[in-house]
Write a protein that holds these residues in place. Structure first.
Motif, PDB file in Angstrom:
ATOM      1  N   GLN A 135      15.524  14.663  -1.825  1.00 52.55           N
ATOM      2  CA  GLN A 135      15.422  13.608  -2.635  1.00 52.55           C
ATOM      3  C   GLN A 135      15.056  12.088  -2.100  1.00 52.55           C
ATOM      4  N   ASN A 136      15.295  11.786  -0.996  1.00 50.40           N
ATOM      5  CA  ASN A 136      14.916  10.662  -0.267  1.00 50.40           C
ATOM      6  C   ASN A 136      13.346  10.600  -0.085  1.00 50.40           C
ATOM      7  N   ARG A 137      13.191  12.106   0.558  1.00 51.04           N
ATOM      8  CA  ARG A 137      11.692  12.211   0.864  1.00 51.04           C
ATOM      9  C   ARG A 137      10.778  12.102  -0.432  1.00 51.04           C
ATOM     10  N   ILE A 138      11.068  12.664  -1.369  1.00 46.16           N
ATOM     11  CA  ILE A 138      10.350  12.528  -2.717  1.00 46.16           C
ATOM     12  C   ILE A 138      10.239  11.001  -3.109  1.00 46.16           C
ATOM     13  N   LEU A 139      11.292   9.999  -3.112  1.00 47.12           N
ATOM     14  CA  LEU A 139      11.258   8.781  -3.465  1.00 47.12           C
ATOM     15  C   LEU A 139      10.368   7.990  -2.329  1.00 47.12           C
ATOM     16  N   ASP A 140      10.379   8.406  -1.162  1.00 39.97           N
ATOM     17  CA  ASP A 140       9.546   7.656  -0.346  1.00 39.97           C
ATOM     18  C   ASP A 140       8.134   7.904  -0.499  1.00 39.97           C
ATOM     19  N   ALA A 141       7.760   9.211  -0.816  1.00 38.15           N
ATOM     20  CA  ALA A 141       6.427   9.527  -1.001  1.00 38.15           C
ATOM     21  C   ALA A 141       5.893   9.257  -2.457  1.00 38.15           C
ATOM     22  N   ALA A 142       6.843   9.300  -3.342  1.00 37.79           N
ATOM     23  CA  ALA A 142       6.355   8.559  -4.783  1.00 37.79           C
ATOM     24  C   ALA A 142       6.123   7.078  -4.698  1.00 37.79           C
ATOM     25  N   GLU A 143       6.966   6.208  -3.659  1.00 39.01           N
ATOM     26  CA  GLU A 143       6.694   4.865  -3.455  1.00 39.01           C
ATOM     27  C   GLU A 143       5.501   4.619  -2.668  1.00 39.01           C
ATOM     28  N   ALA A 144       5.148   5.426  -1.755  1.00 43.32           N
ATOM     29  CA  ALA A 144       3.733   4.999  -1.361  1.00 43.32           C
ATOM     30  C   ALA A 144       2.556   5.351  -2.240  1.00 43.32           C
ATOM     31  N   ALA A 145       2.886   6.570  -3.402  1.00 38.91           N
ATOM     32  CA  ALA A 145       1.741   6.874  -3.948  1.00 38.91           C
ATOM     33  C   ALA A 145       1.600   5.892  -5.266  1.00 38.91           C
ATOM     34  N   PHE A 146       2.624   5.406  -5.671  1.00 40.06           N
ATOM     35  CA  PHE A 146       2.585   4.308  -6.796  1.00 40.06           C
ATOM     36  C   PHE A 146       2.038   3.135  -6.148  1.00 40.06           C
ATOM     37  N   ALA A 147       2.280   2.937  -5.022  1.00 41.86           N
ATOM     38  CA  ALA A 147       1.899   1.435  -4.483  1.00 41.86           C
ATOM     39  C   ALA A 147       0.267   1.393  -4.332  1.00 41.86           C
ATOM     40  N   GLU A 148      -0.087   2.662  -3.688  1.00 41.19           N
ATOM     41  CA  GLU A 148      -1.543   2.746  -3.372  1.00 41.19           C
ATOM     42  C   GLU A 148      -2.299   3.108  -4.618  1.00 41.19           C
ATOM     43  N   LEU A 149      -1.837   3.798  -5.566  1.00 41.69           N
ATOM     44  CA  LEU A 149      -2.844   4.239  -6.710  1.00 41.69           C
ATOM     45  C   LEU A 149      -2.386   4.031  -8.168  1.00 41.69           C
ATOM     46  N   GLY A 150      -1.005   3.351  -8.132  1.00 36.26           N
ATOM     47  CA  GLY A 150      -0.321   2.848  -9.379  1.00 36.26           C
ATOM     48  C   GLY A 150       0.020   4.261 -10.064  1.00 36.26           C
ATOM     49  N   TYR A 151       0.835   3.874 -11.315  1.00 36.66           N
ATOM     50  CA  TYR A 151       1.324   4.799 -12.034  1.00 36.66           C
ATOM     51  C   TYR A 151       0.491   6.097 -12.528  1.00 36.66           C
ATOM     52  N   GLU A 152      -0.747   5.505 -13.150  1.00 38.01           N
ATOM     53  CA  GLU A 152      -1.527   6.429 -13.820  1.00 38.01           C
ATOM     54  C   GLU A 152      -2.211   7.247 -12.740  1.00 38.01           C
ATOM     55  N   GLY A 153      -2.640   6.715 -11.803  1.00 34.67           N
ATOM     56  CA  GLY A 153      -3.651   7.264 -10.767  1.00 34.67           C
ATOM     57  C   GLY A 153      -2.666   8.254  -9.701  1.00 34.67           C
ATOM     58  N   ALA A 154      -1.421   8.021  -9.351  1.00 38.37           N
ATOM     59  CA  ALA A 154      -0.663   8.909  -8.582  1.00 38.37           C
ATOM     60  C   ALA A 154      -0.463  10.194  -9.502  1.00 38.37           C
ATOM     61  N   SER A 155      -0.586  11.350  -8.572  1.00 42.82           N
ATOM     62  CA  SER A 155      -0.285  12.682  -9.370  1.00 42.82           C
ATOM     63  C   SER A 155       1.164  13.245  -8.724  1.00 42.82           C
ATOM     64  N   LEU A 156       1.831  13.984  -9.385  1.00 44.30           N
ATOM     65  CA  LEU A 156       2.708  14.893  -9.031  1.00 44.30           C
ATOM     66  C   LEU A 156       2.484  15.673  -7.676  1.00 44.30           C
ATOM     67  N   ARG A 157       1.168  16.368  -7.989  1.00 44.34           N
ATOM     68  CA  ARG A 157       0.651  16.997  -6.781  1.00 44.34           C
ATOM     69  C   ARG A 157       0.625  16.269  -5.466  1.00 44.34           C
ATOM     70  N   ASP A 158       0.145  15.142  -5.736  1.00 47.51           N
ATOM     71  CA  ASP A 158      -0.089  14.282  -4.447  1.00 47.51           C
ATOM     72  C   ASP A 158       1.389  13.984  -3.896  1.00 47.51           C
ATOM     73  N   ILE A 159       2.284  13.830  -4.648  1.00 41.94           N
ATOM     74  CA  ILE A 159       3.558  13.417  -4.204  1.00 41.94           C
ATOM     75  C   ILE A 159       3.988  14.383  -3.656  1.00 41.94           C
ATOM     76  N   VAL A 160       4.156  15.620  -4.137  1.00 42.67           N
ATOM     77  CA  VAL A 160       4.865  16.523  -3.407  1.00 42.67           C
ATOM     78  C   VAL A 160       4.298  17.166  -2.171  1.00 42.67           C
ATOM     79  N   ALA A 161       3.062  16.877  -2.053  1.00 41.32           N
ATOM     80  CA  ALA A 161       2.274  17.124  -0.757  1.00 41.32           C
ATOM     81  C   ALA A 161       2.734  16.098   0.524  1.00 41.32           C
ATOM     82  N   ARG A 162       2.763  14.829  -0.226  1.00 48.49           N
ATOM     83  CA  ARG A 162       3.475  14.062   0.708  1.00 48.49           C
ATOM     84  C   ARG A 162       4.814  14.194   1.084  1.00 48.49           C
ATOM     85  N   ALA A 163       5.554  14.623   0.509  1.00 51.21           N
ATOM     86  CA  ALA A 163       7.152  14.720   0.604  1.00 51.21           C
ATOM     87  C   ALA A 163       7.321  16.155   1.156  1.00 51.21           C
TER      88      ALA A 163
END
Length: 228
Positions: A12-40
């Motif tokens: 759960q925390n790995r996903i939150l860390d990855a999502a935070e990084a993805a949203f910070a870098e790409l914004g909500y629309e630009g960040a994909s779940l595929r990218d987030i699961v790969a980071r986490a």
């Protein structure tokens, strides 16, 4: 080694860390779940199990990072009002309660570029979901501040006060998102991560803006002597 340490964290925390990084870098629309699961380093069903959707994940990121900020705002307001007794809070006191929590967050996150990028992205992200969620999360505390500022600035209409507070938050968001630029442009004199330096300067700056006379309505015409 850092990757192994990260993998030992709960999913759960790995996903939150990855999502935070993805949203910070790409914004909500630009960040994909595929990218987030790969980071986490998890699978997609795990994300849905914990957060149900991408929007649910964004809400969890906001609440983890900015929920404590909201509670700190309330605590500071209560502390200052207890000291003031029956006296209404001065503009400077309200501003201290508004500005200190985000400055403290910047100081704590000074070693984490992700935190600072997330602040900047939230301020500038045109995504309607991002902005609506942020408004919902902070609507009640925003109203508390507006109510106290209205008492401290009786010369301003609610509309005029609202405009000035929007400018205040926008300026603060920009500053917090670019602490290194502020440090460089000030010749090393203004470090936003030094709360003892930043707070009195920002309070003085924003207090002057709030206490200045109301803007005279020109009926859509440029002021005399202004640009045409």
């Amino acid at each position: 080694m850092p990757e192994r340490k990260n993998l030992r964290r709960d999913p759960q925390n790995r996903i939150l860390d990855a999502a935070e990084a993805a949203f910070a870098e790409l914004g909500y629309e630009g960040a994909s779940l595929r990218d987030i699961v790969a980071r986490a380093k998890v699978n997609l069903p795990t994300v849905y199990y914990y957060f149900r959707s991408k929007e649910g994940l964004l809400e969890a990121v906001f609440r983890r990072r900015f929920g404590p900020l909201r509670e700190e705002h309330y605590a500071l307001l209560q502390e200052k009002e207890a000291r003031a007794g029956d006296r209404p809070l001065a503009v400077e006191e309200v501003l201290e309660a508004m500005l200190l929590p985000p400055l403290r967050m910047a100081a704590r996150g000074g070693q984490s570029p992700v935190v600072m990028r997330l602040i900047g992205r939230i301020v500038s992200d045109p995504s309607s979901r991002t902005q609506a969620m942020l408004r919902q999360l902070h609507h009640d505390v925003k109203e508390e501040f507006l109510r106290r500022l209205a008492r401290a600035c009786p010369h301003l209409s609610r509309e005029e006060l609202g405009w000035r507070v929007i400018g205040l938050w926008g300026a603060l968001g920009y500053l917090l998102a670019h602490p290194q630029r502020v440090l460089e442009e000030s010749g090393g004199q203004f470090d936003l991560r030094r709360t003892d330096q930043a707070l009195p300067r920002l309070v003085a700056f924003f207090a002057a803006a709030l206490q200045s006379p109301p803007v005279r309505d020109t009926g859509g015409q440029p002021p005399a002597g202004g640009a045409r």
